[in-house]
Structure formats: structure tokens, C-alpha cells
Write a protein that holds these residues in place. Structure first.
Motif, PDB file in Angstrom:
ATOM      1  N   LEU A 167       0.856  -1.354   0.213  1.00 19.34           N
ATOM      2  CA  LEU A 167      -0.061  -0.010  -0.074  1.00 19.34           C
ATOM      3  C   LEU A 167       0.799   1.217  -0.103  1.00 19.34           C
ATOM      4  CD1 LEU A 167      -2.785   0.993   0.299  1.00 19.34           C
ATOM      5  CD2 LEU A 167      -2.580   0.917   2.647  1.00 19.34           C
ATOM      6  N   ASN A 168       0.825   2.017  -0.928  1.00 19.73           N
ATOM      7  CA  ASN A 168       1.674   3.192  -0.981  1.00 19.73           C
ATOM      8  C   ASN A 168       0.708   4.544  -0.475  1.00 19.73           C
ATOM      9  OD1 ASN A 168       3.705   2.069  -2.592  1.00 19.73           O
ATOM     10  ND2 ASN A 168       2.458   2.454  -4.592  1.00 19.73           N
ATOM     11  N   ILE A 169       1.265   5.407  -0.061  1.00 15.82           N
ATOM     12  CA  ILE A 169       0.603   6.873   0.579  1.00 15.82           C
ATOM     13  C   ILE A 169       0.509   7.562  -0.602  1.00 15.82           C
ATOM     14  CG2 ILE A 169       1.105   8.792   2.132  1.00 15.82           C
ATOM     15  CD1 ILE A 169       3.113   6.922   3.652  1.00 15.82           C
ATOM     16  N   VAL A 170      -0.679   7.746  -0.838  1.00 17.59           N
ATOM     17  CA  VAL A 170      -1.234   8.511  -2.087  1.00 17.59           C
ATOM     18  C   VAL A 170      -1.913   9.719  -1.677  1.00 17.59           C
ATOM     19  CG1 VAL A 170      -2.898   8.468  -3.969  1.00 17.59           C
ATOM     20  CG2 VAL A 170      -1.331   6.295  -3.191  1.00 17.59           C
ATOM     21  N   THR A 171      -3.060   9.593  -1.001  1.00 15.61           N
ATOM     22  CA  THR A 171      -3.878  10.928  -0.638  1.00 15.61           C
ATOM     23  C   THR A 171      -3.194  11.984   0.388  1.00 15.61           C
ATOM     24  OG1 THR A 171      -5.126  10.083   1.382  1.00 15.61           O
ATOM     25  CG2 THR A 171      -5.792   9.282  -0.802  1.00 15.61           C
ATOM     26  N   THR A 172      -3.766  13.008   0.390  1.00 14.95           N
ATOM     27  CA  THR A 172      -3.218  14.301   1.470  1.00 14.95           C
ATOM     28  C   THR A 172      -3.549  13.654   2.639  1.00 14.95           C
ATOM     29  OG1 THR A 172      -3.906  15.936  -0.297  1.00 14.95           O
ATOM     30  CG2 THR A 172      -3.760  16.555   2.216  1.00 14.95           C
ATOM     31  N   VAL A 173      -4.755  13.011   3.135  1.00 13.01           N
ATOM     32  CA  VAL A 173      -5.381  12.570   4.363  1.00 13.01           C
ATOM     33  C   VAL A 173      -4.169  11.439   4.762  1.00 13.01           C
ATOM     34  CG1 VAL A 173      -6.901  11.313   5.762  1.00 13.01           C
ATOM     35  CG2 VAL A 173      -7.629  13.199   4.263  1.00 13.01           C
ATOM     36  N   GLU A 174      -3.666  10.644   3.891  1.00 12.73           N
ATOM     37  CA  GLU A 174      -2.842   9.616   4.266  1.00 12.73           C
ATOM     38  C   GLU A 174      -1.527  10.098   4.551  1.00 12.73           C
ATOM     39  OE1 GLU A 174      -4.667   5.815   1.527  1.00 12.73           O
ATOM     40  OE2 GLU A 174      -3.044   7.169   0.639  1.00 12.73           O
ATOM     41  N   LYS A 175      -0.898  11.077   3.931  1.00 12.48           N
ATOM     42  CA  LYS A 175       0.354  11.680   4.044  1.00 12.48           C
ATOM     43  C   LYS A 175       0.213  12.606   5.702  1.00 12.48           C
ATOM     44  CE  LYS A 175       1.378  12.521  -0.771  1.00 12.48           C
ATOM     45  NZ  LYS A 175       1.287  13.605  -1.821  1.00 12.48           N
ATOM     46  N   GLN A 176      -0.838  13.170   5.878  1.00 14.32           N
ATOM     47  CA  GLN A 176      -1.269  13.678   7.133  1.00 14.32           C
ATOM     48  C   GLN A 176      -1.116  12.744   8.324  1.00 14.32           C
ATOM     49  OE1 GLN A 176      -5.264  15.913   7.290  1.00 14.32           O
ATOM     50  NE2 GLN A 176      -4.240  16.675   9.471  1.00 14.32           N
ATOM     51  N   ALA A 177      -1.848  11.726   7.989  1.00 10.58           N
ATOM     52  CA  ALA A 177      -1.927  10.559   9.193  1.00 10.58           C
ATOM     53  C   ALA A 177      -0.533   9.839   9.357  1.00 10.58           C
ATOM     54  CB  ALA A 177      -2.823   9.465   8.695  1.00 10.58           C
ATOM     55  N   TYR A 178       0.260   9.630   8.293  1.00 13.60           N
ATOM     56  CA  TYR A 178       1.602   9.057   8.417  1.00 13.60           C
ATOM     57  C   TYR A 178       2.451  10.053   8.925  1.00 13.60           C
ATOM     58  CZ  TYR A 178       6.108   7.425   7.102  1.00 13.60           C
ATOM     59  OH  TYR A 178       7.417   6.820   7.254  1.00 13.60           O
ATOM     60  N   LYS A 179       2.401  11.301   8.837  1.00 16.23           N
ATOM     61  CA  LYS A 179       3.164  12.341   9.479  1.00 16.23           C
ATOM     62  C   LYS A 179       2.881  12.440  11.087  1.00 16.23           C
ATOM     63  CE  LYS A 179       4.538  17.108   9.627  1.00 16.23           C
ATOM     64  NZ  LYS A 179       4.373  18.455   9.072  1.00 16.23           N
ATOM     65  N   ILE A 180       1.619  12.328  11.476  1.00 15.68           N
ATOM     66  CA  ILE A 180       1.318  12.279  12.782  1.00 15.68           C
ATOM     67  C   ILE A 180       1.816  10.787  13.499  1.00 15.68           C
ATOM     68  CG2 ILE A 180      -0.819  12.192  14.431  1.00 15.68           C
ATOM     69  CD1 ILE A 180      -2.121  13.871  12.380  1.00 15.68           C
ATOM     70  N   SER A 181       1.627   9.755  12.788  1.00 10.14           N
ATOM     71  CA  SER A 181       2.138   8.452  13.467  1.00 10.14           C
ATOM     72  C   SER A 181       3.469   8.247  13.980  1.00 10.14           C
ATOM     73  CB  SER A 181       1.844   7.424  12.345  1.00 10.14           C
ATOM     74  OG  SER A 181       2.806   7.527  11.380  1.00 10.14           O
ATOM     75  N   LYS A 182       4.072   9.178  13.423  1.00  9.26           N
ATOM     76  CA  LYS A 182       5.846   9.404  13.434  1.00  9.26           C
ATOM     77  C   LYS A 182       6.432   7.831  13.078  1.00  9.26           C
ATOM     78  CE  LYS A 182       5.437  12.606  17.388  1.00  9.26           C
ATOM     79  NZ  LYS A 182       5.785  12.925  18.828  1.00  9.26           N
ATOM     80  N   TYR A 183       5.803   7.159  12.183  1.00 10.82           N
ATOM     81  CA  TYR A 183       6.676   6.220  11.702  1.00 10.82           C
ATOM     82  C   TYR A 183       7.564   6.540  10.786  1.00 10.82           C
ATOM     83  CZ  TYR A 183       2.119   3.324  12.648  1.00 10.82           C
ATOM     84  OH  TYR A 183       1.079   2.823  13.064  1.00 10.82           O
ATOM     85  N   ASP A 184       8.551   5.544  10.533  1.00  6.75           N
ATOM     86  CA  ASP A 184       9.656   5.898   9.751  1.00  6.75           C
ATOM     87  C   ASP A 184       9.872   5.144   8.491  1.00  6.75           C
ATOM     88  OD1 ASP A 184      10.683   3.821  11.109  1.00  6.75           O
ATOM     89  OD2 ASP A 184      12.386   5.052  12.184  1.00  6.75           O
ATOM     90  N   ASP A 185       8.841   4.105   8.383  1.00  8.34           N
ATOM     91  CA  ASP A 185       8.998   2.996   7.055  1.00  8.34           C
ATOM     92  C   ASP A 185       8.419   3.419   5.977  1.00  8.34           C
ATOM     93  OD1 ASP A 185       6.531   2.944   8.298  1.00  8.34           O
ATOM     94  OD2 ASP A 185       6.822   0.830   8.869  1.00  8.34           O
TER      95      ASP A 185
END
Length: 253
Positions: free
Chosen positions: A95-113
Motif C-alpha cells: 500500500l503506497n501513501i497517496v492521498t493528502t489525508v494519508e500523508k497527514q496521518a503518516y506524519k502524525i504517526s511518527k512512523y519512519d518506514d
């Protein structure tokens, strides 16, 4: 003699030129359907392709393959998945990060992968035994980031309210710890690592604490093999406070 007759010349009118037929543009955004990545979306918001999940809906992992579709608000639509009430799910494929919401959620998660699959799996599950729905559960700092990210992706999750409460309790604890007003086993300098005050701990077994002076000598101490509640007042004149087996100390109410 009769005057000569002058014949008028008639000029032909030009034929009207037919206007070219405009190419189809269903969403009216000025981009023809043939060139429009999102022909039904005038805002051209990037959309995630349907996401498939393998879920346990009570019949084991081999039971259900459920699909999350793109929602109208830019967030994924988990309605079909939630209706099945899966206790856990796993992404099928990558699953690739595509949408604006997904990018926002990924940033909040503090994941690094660079992987957002875990957030989709958290959002998909509707498990009544989820730790986050327990009345007194307080999320850790890492859990706060991850659950806030999931709430960004699926803010209408059936357990969203309880998730937010767990995050809220966790944030209170994180703030107390940063202030030196929430601590556990160990020896701490009063005024530097922890603050003076009255603290309590509950449901302990084999709890020992002592207040120390600057020479490491005991000012006061206490031991209990079992207790529902233990309270101690740490004074600003104390040099250090030490405890073992007492769990978490938090300000008395």
C-alpha cells in the motif's frame, strides 16, 4: 433615349462555420475526461485505489476478504469493513501513501518506514477486547501518536470516542511525567527529577519506599506486603525519594 439599366450584382453570403464539439468534461473542471485522472472530481483530489484486507470476522483468517474504497471526503470509506465487525485485519499486498489525508496521518504517526498499512489495519478492526476501549487505559506517548494518526484516517470509527479518551488520559500522564509528578520504581532527586508533594499508588504488593537526605541516609521509610492504597508526602527539604514494587506514583487528589 431611355436611360441604360444598371444591374446590381448580388454577393453570396458566407456559409456559417460549425463550432467544434467540446470534448466531454463531466466534472466541469476544464480538463477533458480523456486527460482527467479524476473525471468525476472537479477538485482532482488524489484517491487511493480500493484496499483489500484479509480479516477475521469470527470464522478464522481464511474467512473474509473485505474492501476499503475511496470516500467522498478524501478519507477511506471503511463502512463495508465495519459492518462485518472484524476483530483483526491484514492488508493484502502493498500500500503506497497517496492521498493528502494519508500523508497527514503518516506524519502524525511518527512512523519512519514509509508504510501506512498498520493504520489501515487499526482502522479496519472493530474488536470489543481492544485494550484502548478499556475504561482506565492510558496510551503511552508512542501509542498516542499512532492512535491520533488512525483517528485522522478514520475519525468515525465505532470506537473513536473511546480511543480519544485513552489518548486524553495518556496525554495527561505524559504531561505529569514531564513535570516530574508521575514516576515509578527507582531513586529520584527531589526538585530536579521529581517535585515535592503528596503522592499515592494503588493495589500494590511488596511496596517499599524511603525518603533520603543528601548523605543517602533514610529520613523516613515504609513497607507493606499488600495494600489497596499507599500515600507518601515528599518534602522539598528531602534530597531524594526511592521506591521499589510500588508501581506508579501520581499526585494525590
Amino acid at each position: 433615349m431611355p436611360a441604360p439599366t444598371v444591374s446590381a450584382s448580388v454577393s453570396a453570403s458566407p456559409s456559417p462555420t460549425a463550432s467544434p464539439t467540446p470534448p466531454p468534461d463531466r466534472d466541469g473542471d476544464g480538463i477533458s475526461d480523456t486527460n482527467d485522472t479524476y473525471p468525476d472530481d472537479p477538485q482532482n483530489i488524489p484517491q487511493q485505489s480500493p484496499v483489500n484486507l484479509k480479516c477475521d470476522t469470527g470464522n478464522g483468517w481464511g474467512g473474509s476478504l473485505l474492501t476499503v474504497y475511496a470516500g467522498k471526503d478524501g478519507r477511506p470509506d471503511f463502512a463495508e469493513v465495519w459492518a462485518a465487525k472484524p476483530t483483526s485485519c491484514e492488508i493484502v499486498g502493498s500500500l503506497n501513501i497517496v492521498t493528502t489525508v494519508e500523508k497527514q496521518a503518516y506524519k502524525i504517526s511518527k512512523y519512519d518506514d514509509e508504510d501506512i498499512s498498520t493504520l489501515y489495519e487499526i482502522c479496519a478492526a472493530v474488536d470489543s477486547d481492544d485494550t484502548y476501549v478499556e475504561p482506565d487505559f492510558a496510551a503511552s506517548p508512542e501509542q498516542i501518536a499512532e492512535r491520533n494518526a488512525a483517528l485522522t484516517l478514520c475519525p468515525t470509527h465505532p470506537y473513536a470516542k473511546k480511543w480519544r479518551q485513552a489518548v486524553q488520559r495518556g496525554q495527561v500522564d505524559a504531561d505529569l511525567e514531564a513535570q516530574g509528578r508521575l514516576f515509578g520504581t527507582g531513586t529520584f532527586r527531589v526538585g530536579k527529577e521529581i517535585k515535592a508533594g503528596t503522592y499515592v499508588t494503588t493495589d500494590v504488593k511488596g511496596c517499599y519506599w524511603e525518603r533520603q537526605n543528601s548523605s543517602g541516609e533514610t529520613i523516613d521509610n515504609y513497607f507493606t506486603s499488600s495494600a489497596r492504597r499507599v500515600q507518601v508526602t515528599i518534602r522539598s527539604s528531602d534530597y531524594a525519594f526511592s521506591s521499589e514494587g510500588c508501581g506508579e506514583w501520581r499526585p494525590a487528589r
